[in-house]
Design an enzyme around this catalytic site. Structure first.
Site, PDB file in Angstrom:
ATOM      1  N   TYR A  13     -39.069 -81.627  -0.859  1.00  0.00           N
ATOM      2  CA  TYR A  13     -39.124 -82.822  -1.712  1.00  0.00           C
ATOM      3  C   TYR A  13     -40.299 -82.705  -2.684  1.00  0.00           C
ATOM      4  O   TYR A  13     -40.149 -82.895  -3.892  1.00  0.00           O
ATOM      5  CB  TYR A  13     -39.297 -84.038  -0.808  1.00  0.00           C
ATOM      6  CG  TYR A  13     -39.532 -85.367  -1.481  1.00  0.00           C
ATOM      7  CD1 TYR A  13     -38.488 -86.084  -2.048  1.00  0.00           C
ATOM      8  CD2 TYR A  13     -40.811 -85.938  -1.503  1.00  0.00           C
ATOM      9  CE1 TYR A  13     -38.701 -87.330  -2.631  1.00  0.00           C
ATOM     10  CE2 TYR A  13     -41.037 -87.175  -2.079  1.00  0.00           C
ATOM     11  CZ  TYR A  13     -39.975 -87.870  -2.648  1.00  0.00           C
ATOM     12  OH  TYR A  13     -40.195 -89.104  -3.219  1.00  0.00           O
TER      13      TYR A  13
HETATM   14  N1  LIG Z   1     -40.231 -95.497  -1.838  1.00  0.00           N
HETATM   15  C1  LIG Z   1     -41.275 -94.680  -1.949  1.00  0.00           C
HETATM   16  O1  LIG Z   1     -42.246 -94.756  -1.184  1.00  0.00           O
HETATM   17  C2  LIG Z   1     -41.292 -93.635  -3.051  1.00  0.00           C
HETATM   18  C3  LIG Z   1     -42.499 -92.970  -3.287  1.00  0.00           C
HETATM   19  C4  LIG Z   1     -42.545 -92.003  -4.284  1.00  0.00           C
HETATM   20  C5  LIG Z   1     -41.409 -91.714  -5.025  1.00  0.00           C
HETATM   21  N2  LIG Z   1     -40.252 -92.368  -4.783  1.00  0.00           N
HETATM   22  C6  LIG Z   1     -39.092 -92.009  -5.583  1.00  0.00           C
HETATM   23  O2  LIG Z   1     -38.571 -93.151  -6.234  1.00  0.00           O
HETATM   24  C7  LIG Z   1     -37.179 -92.963  -6.457  1.00  0.00           C
HETATM   25  C8  LIG Z   1     -36.412 -94.169  -5.953  1.00  0.00           C
HETATM   26  O3  LIG Z   1     -36.654 -94.299  -4.562  1.00  0.00           O
HETATM   27  P1  LIG Z   1     -36.440 -95.662  -3.748  1.00  0.00           P
HETATM   28  O4  LIG Z   1     -37.541 -95.736  -2.765  1.00  0.00           O
HETATM   29  O5  LIG Z   1     -36.215 -96.782  -4.693  1.00  0.00           O
HETATM   30  O6  LIG Z   1     -35.092 -95.290  -2.963  1.00  0.00           O
HETATM   31  P2  LIG Z   1     -33.941 -96.209  -2.332  1.00  0.00           P
HETATM   32  O7  LIG Z   1     -33.392 -95.407  -1.228  1.00  0.00           O
HETATM   33  O8  LIG Z   1     -34.452 -97.584  -2.039  1.00  0.00           O
HETATM   34  O9  LIG Z   1     -32.855 -96.316  -3.506  1.00  0.00           O
HETATM   35  C9  LIG Z   1     -32.276 -95.137  -3.997  1.00  0.00           C
HETATM   36  C10 LIG Z   1     -30.933 -95.440  -4.646  1.00  0.00           C
HETATM   37  O10 LIG Z   1     -30.429 -94.188  -5.147  1.00  0.00           O
HETATM   38  C11 LIG Z   1     -29.085 -94.017  -4.737  1.00  0.00           C
HETATM   39  N3  LIG Z   1     -28.794 -92.576  -4.598  1.00  0.00           N
HETATM   40  C12 LIG Z   1     -29.146 -91.763  -3.580  1.00  0.00           C
HETATM   41  N4  LIG Z   1     -28.692 -90.514  -3.800  1.00  0.00           N
HETATM   42  C13 LIG Z   1     -28.025 -90.536  -4.974  1.00  0.00           C
HETATM   43  C14 LIG Z   1     -27.315 -89.557  -5.723  1.00  0.00           C
HETATM   44  N5  LIG Z   1     -27.206 -88.300  -5.277  1.00  0.00           N
HETATM   45  N6  LIG Z   1     -26.748 -89.926  -6.907  1.00  0.00           N
HETATM   46  C15 LIG Z   1     -26.837 -91.204  -7.355  1.00  0.00           C
HETATM   47  N7  LIG Z   1     -27.499 -92.180  -6.679  1.00  0.00           N
HETATM   48  C16 LIG Z   1     -28.089 -91.846  -5.499  1.00  0.00           C
HETATM   49  C17 LIG Z   1     -28.978 -94.769  -3.418  1.00  0.00           C
HETATM   50  O11 LIG Z   1     -27.630 -95.141  -3.138  1.00  0.00           O
HETATM   51  C18 LIG Z   1     -29.898 -95.973  -3.666  1.00  0.00           C
HETATM   52  O12 LIG Z   1     -29.188 -97.066  -4.245  1.00  0.00           O
HETATM   53  C19 LIG Z   1     -36.801 -91.651  -5.752  1.00  0.00           C
HETATM   54  O13 LIG Z   1     -36.793 -90.595  -6.691  1.00  0.00           O
HETATM   55  C20 LIG Z   1     -37.943 -91.448  -4.781  1.00  0.00           C
HETATM   56  O14 LIG Z   1     -38.124 -90.086  -4.472  1.00  0.00           O
HETATM   57  C21 LIG Z   1     -40.159 -93.336  -3.809  1.00  0.00           C
END
Ligand SMILES: NC(=O)c1ccc[n+]([C@@H]2O[C@H](COP(=O)([O-])OP(=O)(O)OC[C@H]3O[C@@H](n4cnc5c(N)ncnc54)[C@H](O)[C@@H]3O)[C@@H](O)[C@H]2O)c1
Length: 250
Positions: free
Chosen positions: A156
């Site tokens: 990741y």
């Molecule tokens: N939550 C954290 O702590 C955090 C920290 C750093 C970075 N991020 C990044 O932020 C971004 C959003 O994360 P989040 O926490 O909101 O996640 P989340 O799981 O709450 O939401 C992610 C959404 O993306 C959709 N999804 C998953 N795989 C997919 C695919 N292959 N194609 C299309 N849609 C897809 C899911 O159905 C979901 O609706 C991600 O890139 C994650 O890596 C999150």
């Protein structure tokens, strides 16, 4: 949620828009008067999320952004249903916690597809239209893990680091076209992704060691994305902004 988007208002494409940070971006941009193409692998979730907005403002698309053909098919659909876009937020990413040597080759390939290749395919499918129109804003969602690494999230982190270097390169390649490319790197953010990976105790531990005594909300992250995609941010490109509340490690 009520926005104020007219039919000729700008269109923003948000991937992973059905939940978490993506949904917060959809809400923010809709409130600012954008129309939105909400793209998510979970079509039902995307439709349900889009129903919170007026039908002319937000439309839902089921798409796995790690699959190139699916991304190109969706770009065509959006063009037909909503017309051309000027904002792109490649926001999809995910990882389980597992040490590198415990991952199977299939798991490694899947994590690269999801966290790195998705950003490449999305750019390949959506950037040409923005270059053609001479204006565009891309804001990639990476992670602080992509800046400093994260134990249990090696692939990741590598993918998210790749997104940062990719975005900087795209920023330079597109610099004369009116298209900017920037990156928001969230720290620990309270979403379903986080809650699936960390139990209450681990969330509480992270809050207790955080300089601000809390973790980010999805809205905290969306606000930074809103800055990069704004019309008047035209001289800001190739930048990485951590949204981590002053926590220098994720
Ligand atoms: N939550 C954290 O702590 C955090 C920290 C750093 C970075 N991020 C990044 O932020 C971004 C959003 O994360 P989040 O926490 O909101 O996640 P989340 O799981 O709450 O939401 C992610 C959404 O993306 C959709 N999804 C998953 N795989 C997919 C695919 N292959 N194609 C299309 N849609 C897809 C899911 O159905 C979901 O609706 C991600 O890139 C994650 O890596 C999150």
């Amino acid at each position: 949620v009520t926005g104020s988007a007219g039919l000729d208002s700008p269109l923003a494409v948000v991937t992973g828009g059905g939940a978490g940070i993506g949904l917060a971006v959809v809400e923010l941009l809709s409130a600012k008067g954008y129309r939105v193409a909400l793209v998510d692998i979970d079509q039902a979730r995307a439709e349900q999320a889009a129903q919170r907005f007026s039908a002319s403002e937000v439309k839902a698309y089921g798409c796995d952004v790690s699959v190139r053909e699916d991304v190109f098919r969706t770009a065509q659909q959006i063009l037909q249903r909503q017309g051309s876009w000027s904002v792109l937020v490649p926001n999809v990413g995910w990882s389980p916690h597992k040490d590198f040597l415990e991952l199977t080759n299939d798991e490694i390939a899947r994590l690269v597809d999801l966290n790195l290749m998705s950003a490449l395919w999305t750019t390949q499918a959506f950037l040409p239209e923005m270059i053609e129109r001479g204006r565009g804003r891309i804001c990639y969602v990476s992670s602080d893990a992509g800046r400093v690494g994260s134990p249990g999230q090696s692939v990741y982190s590598a993918g998210k680091a790749g997104v940062i270097a990719f975005a900087k390169s795209i920023a330079m390649e597109a610099a004369k076209t009116g298209v900017t490319a920037n990156v928001v790197a969230p720290g620990t953010t309270d979403t379903a992704f986080l809650r699936a990976e960390y139990d209450e105790q681990e969330v509480a531990r992270r809050i207790s060691v955080h300089p601000m005594g809390r973790i980010a909300t999805a809205n905290d992250v969306a606000a930074a994305i809103g800055f990069f995609v704004a019309d008047d941010s035209s001289f800001v490109t190739g930048q990485v902004l951590s949204v981590n509340g002053g926590s220098l490690r994720p």
